[in-house]
Write a protein that holds these residues in place. Sequence first.
Motif, mmCIF file in Angstrom:
data_model
loop_
_atom_site.group_PDB
_atom_site.id
_atom_site.type_symbol
_atom_site.label_atom_id
_atom_site.label_comp_id
_atom_site.label_asym_id
_atom_site.label_seq_id
_atom_site.Cartn_x
_atom_site.Cartn_y
_atom_site.Cartn_z
ATOM 1 N N VAL A 78 0.850 -1.184 0.000
ATOM 2 C CA VAL A 78 0.000 0.000 0.000
ATOM 3 C C VAL A 78 0.888 1.237 0.000
ATOM 4 O O VAL A 78 1.644 1.473 0.940
ATOM 5 N N ASN A 79 0.808 2.025 -1.068
ATOM 6 C CA ASN A 79 1.640 3.226 -1.196
ATOM 7 C C ASN A 79 0.818 4.457 -0.794
ATOM 8 O O ASN A 79 0.388 5.252 -1.645
ATOM 9 N N ARG A 80 0.606 4.605 0.491
ATOM 10 C CA ARG A 80 -0.243 5.690 1.005
ATOM 11 C C ARG A 80 0.304 7.061 0.636
ATOM 12 O O ARG A 80 -0.452 7.966 0.263
ATOM 13 N N GLN A 81 1.617 7.235 0.716
ATOM 14 C CA GLN A 81 2.210 8.529 0.407
ATOM 15 C C GLN A 81 1.957 8.924 -1.038
ATOM 16 O O GLN A 81 1.787 10.113 -1.361
ATOM 17 N N HIS A 82 1.945 7.953 -1.916
ATOM 18 C CA HIS A 82 1.661 8.229 -3.319
ATOM 19 C C HIS A 82 0.247 8.770 -3.474
ATOM 20 O O HIS A 82 0.022 9.753 -4.186
ATOM 21 N N ALA A 83 -0.716 8.151 -2.781
ATOM 22 C CA ALA A 83 -2.108 8.615 -2.856
ATOM 23 C C ALA A 83 -2.254 10.020 -2.283
ATOM 24 O O ALA A 83 -3.002 10.845 -2.823
ATOM 25 N N LEU A 84 -1.537 10.292 -1.211
ATOM 26 C CA LEU A 84 -1.623 11.615 -0.592
ATOM 27 C C LEU A 84 -1.024 12.702 -1.472
ATOM 28 O O LEU A 84 -1.348 13.885 -1.318
ATOM 29 N N SER A 85 -0.158 12.314 -2.402
ATOM 30 C CA SER A 85 0.476 13.294 -3.287
ATOM 31 C C SER A 85 -0.385 13.633 -4.504
ATOM 32 O O SER A 85 -0.089 14.586 -5.231
ATOM 33 N N TRP A 86 -1.442 12.853 -4.755
ATOM 34 C CA TRP A 86 -2.285 13.108 -5.910
ATOM 35 C C TRP A 86 -3.031 14.433 -5.767
ATOM 36 O O TRP A 86 -3.479 14.795 -4.675
ATOM 37 N N SER A 87 -3.198 15.140 -6.875
ATOM 38 C CA SER A 87 -4.048 16.323 -6.886
ATOM 39 C C SER A 87 -5.503 15.874 -6.801
ATOM 40 O O SER A 87 -5.823 14.700 -7.014
ATOM 41 N N ASP A 88 -6.388 16.823 -6.508
ATOM 42 C CA ASP A 88 -7.811 16.489 -6.451
ATOM 43 C C ASP A 88 -8.301 15.955 -7.793
ATOM 44 O O ASP A 88 -9.086 15.003 -7.844
ATOM 45 N N GLU A 127 -11.552 13.679 -0.638
ATOM 46 C CA GLU A 127 -10.751 13.080 0.439
ATOM 47 C C GLU A 127 -11.269 11.692 0.814
ATOM 48 O O GLU A 127 -10.489 10.809 1.169
ATOM 49 N N LYS A 128 -12.574 11.503 0.721
ATOM 50 C CA LYS A 128 -13.135 10.179 0.999
ATOM 51 C C LYS A 128 -12.683 9.190 -0.074
ATOM 52 O O LYS A 128 -12.279 8.069 0.234
ATOM 53 N N TRP A 129 -12.722 9.623 -1.330
ATOM 54 C CA TRP A 129 -12.277 8.760 -2.418
ATOM 55 C C TRP A 129 -10.777 8.497 -2.339
ATOM 56 O O TRP A 129 -10.320 7.389 -2.620
ATOM 57 N N ARG A 130 -10.012 9.507 -1.968
ATOM 58 C CA ARG A 130 -8.562 9.343 -1.845
ATOM 59 C C ARG A 130 -8.248 8.229 -0.839
ATOM 60 O O ARG A 130 -7.399 7.364 -1.087
ATOM 61 N N ALA A 131 -8.917 8.278 0.316
ATOM 62 C CA ALA A 131 -8.682 7.278 1.355
ATOM 63 C C ALA A 131 -9.064 5.878 0.858
ATOM 64 O O ALA A 131 -8.387 4.890 1.158
ATOM 65 N N ARG A 132 -10.133 5.795 0.093
ATOM 66 C CA ARG A 132 -10.571 4.497 -0.422
ATOM 67 C C ARG A 132 -9.592 3.958 -1.468
ATOM 68 O O ARG A 132 -9.475 2.734 -1.619
ATOM 69 N N LEU A 133 -8.903 4.841 -2.164
ATOM 70 C CA LEU A 133 -7.991 4.423 -3.232
ATOM 71 C C LEU A 133 -6.655 3.913 -2.708
ATOM 72 O O LEU A 133 -5.800 3.536 -3.508
ATOM 73 N N TYR A 134 -6.453 3.915 -1.399
ATOM 74 C CA TYR A 134 -5.324 3.163 -0.842
ATOM 75 C C TYR A 134 -5.806 2.214 0.263
ATOM 76 O O TYR A 134 -5.044 1.807 1.130
ATOM 77 N N ASP A 135 -7.076 1.830 0.177
ATOM 78 C CA ASP A 135 -7.698 0.940 1.144
ATOM 79 C C ASP A 135 -7.764 -0.476 0.564
ATOM 80 O O ASP A 135 -8.391 -0.694 -0.478
ATOM 81 N N ILE A 136 -7.128 -1.428 1.225
ATOM 82 C CA ILE A 136 -7.105 -2.814 0.733
ATOM 83 C C ILE A 136 -8.509 -3.391 0.637
ATOM 84 O O ILE A 136 -8.824 -4.135 -0.308
ATOM 85 N N SER A 137 -9.365 -3.072 1.582
ATOM 86 C CA SER A 137 -10.722 -3.623 1.557
ATOM 87 C C SER A 137 -11.494 -3.163 0.320
ATOM 88 O O SER A 137 -12.237 -3.943 -0.281
ATOM 89 N N TRP A 138 -11.325 -1.902 -0.062
ATOM 90 C CA TRP A 138 -11.986 -1.418 -1.273
ATOM 91 C C TRP A 138 -11.399 -2.079 -2.510
ATOM 92 O O TRP A 138 -12.113 -2.400 -3.460
ATOM 93 N N PHE A 139 -10.098 -2.279 -2.511
ATOM 94 C CA PHE A 139 -9.424 -2.966 -3.613
ATOM 95 C C PHE A 139 -9.978 -4.379 -3.776
ATOM 96 O O PHE A 139 -10.359 -4.793 -4.874
ATOM 97 N N MET A 140 -10.038 -5.124 -2.672
ATOM 98 C CA MET A 140 -10.496 -6.511 -2.724
ATOM 99 C C MET A 140 -11.997 -6.608 -3.025
ATOM 100 O O MET A 140 -12.452 -7.537 -3.700
ATOM 101 N N LYS A 141 -12.757 -5.654 -2.516
ATOM 102 C CA LYS A 141 -14.192 -5.638 -2.795
ATOM 103 C C LYS A 141 -14.437 -5.496 -4.291
ATOM 104 O O LYS A 141 -15.235 -6.224 -4.882
ATOM 105 N N ASN A 142 -13.730 -4.557 -4.904
ATOM 106 C CA ASN A 142 -13.906 -4.338 -6.332
ATOM 107 C C ASN A 142 -13.470 -5.556 -7.134
ATOM 108 O O ASN A 142 -14.144 -5.980 -8.074
ATOM 109 N N LEU A 143 -12.341 -6.143 -6.755
ATOM 110 C CA LEU A 143 -11.818 -7.318 -7.446
ATOM 111 C C LEU A 143 -12.775 -8.500 -7.340
ATOM 112 O O LEU A 143 -13.158 -9.111 -8.348
ATOM 113 N N ASN A 144 -13.178 -8.843 -6.128
ATOM 114 C CA ASN A 144 -14.006 -10.036 -5.923
ATOM 115 C C ASN A 144 -15.419 -9.872 -6.460
ATOM 116 O O ASN A 144 -16.003 -10.833 -6.986
#
Length: 330
Positions: A78-88, A127-144
């Motif tokens: 999980v590259n949280r710092q990368h997500a935090l660096s994204w623009s809106d 900000e809610k979407w940003r947090a979800r885009l480095y959230d493993i549970s959201w990743f796995m939910k979408n995949l499964n």
Amino acid sequence: MTRARKALIDLSSTPYYHLIARCVRRAFLCGEDKYTGKNFDHRRTWLVERVKLLSSVFAIEIAAYAIMSNHYHLVVKVNRQHALSWSDNEVISRWYKLYKGSPIIDKQRNGDALSEAEQLLVSELVEKWRARLYDISWFMKNLNEYIAKEANKEDGCTGKYWEGRYKSQALLDETALLSCMVYVDLNPIRANMANNLEDSDFTSIQERIKHFKNTKSNSKKSNPNEAKSYVKQPKSLKPFGAREHVNTIPFSLLDYLELVDWTGRHVHPKKKGSVRKGIPKILESLKIEELTWLERGQNYGTYYGNFAGSQTVLRAHAAKNDMNWYKGVG
């Protein structure tokens, strides 16, 4: 006792996690169903393609994967710092690749003027979407969910496809990361589904070897050493490098390939008598004894629970979470 997901995934302790999901239906995730004669190998392609798509959208990098007949393994960072660096705008663009978004965001994207209250709502959504885009549970939910829908559509049925929530294992130090990656990459070998690494279909080790060989062959005329560079590894996988290389797995690719090959010859049911002599460089550098490594490699699934690491690291992490011990501590 089942632990809450927030107690299992703690990015302040480690960004690396081993993820497993298992199919409950007799009709396999992939492979051949001996009862119906149907072959589901194409579903492996679905899963690998979806994993790579999601990795390109989420701030979650793929270090290793193996797609088996009724389950799959992922090792991710999980590259949280990368997500935090994204623009809106970057966050919005990534989110819209997977989801419909929001009318208020659509209004902004169309260039319409927003009130102060609407601008505040946009900021909150981003900000809610940003947090979800480095959230493993959201990743796995979408995949499964995607794989389940596609499989149900193909099978002409509805209902539960996965065993339940995915399993996660925090990899708390370098040795745990290395052990887990080798364990995942050797799944087809250990299950006697493949005789060598290059024949281990739908695994990250096969993808890395093929890419390395192609790169090495194409670069001979220009630069013989170019194929050894971590930059020339598959773009969809987290690259190997060294500690001085930023954002890489802290080992040499060639050393890792040597370790997986050496370990595979020990665990393969038919090749135990053809083991190369000498201990791989990685084990020497990490000061890991040969027998200790092989014991953990062959029994990794039972050696650790939701957390993997040295006894010192496991005890420290347990204390941090007000626990006396975690499975794996002697």
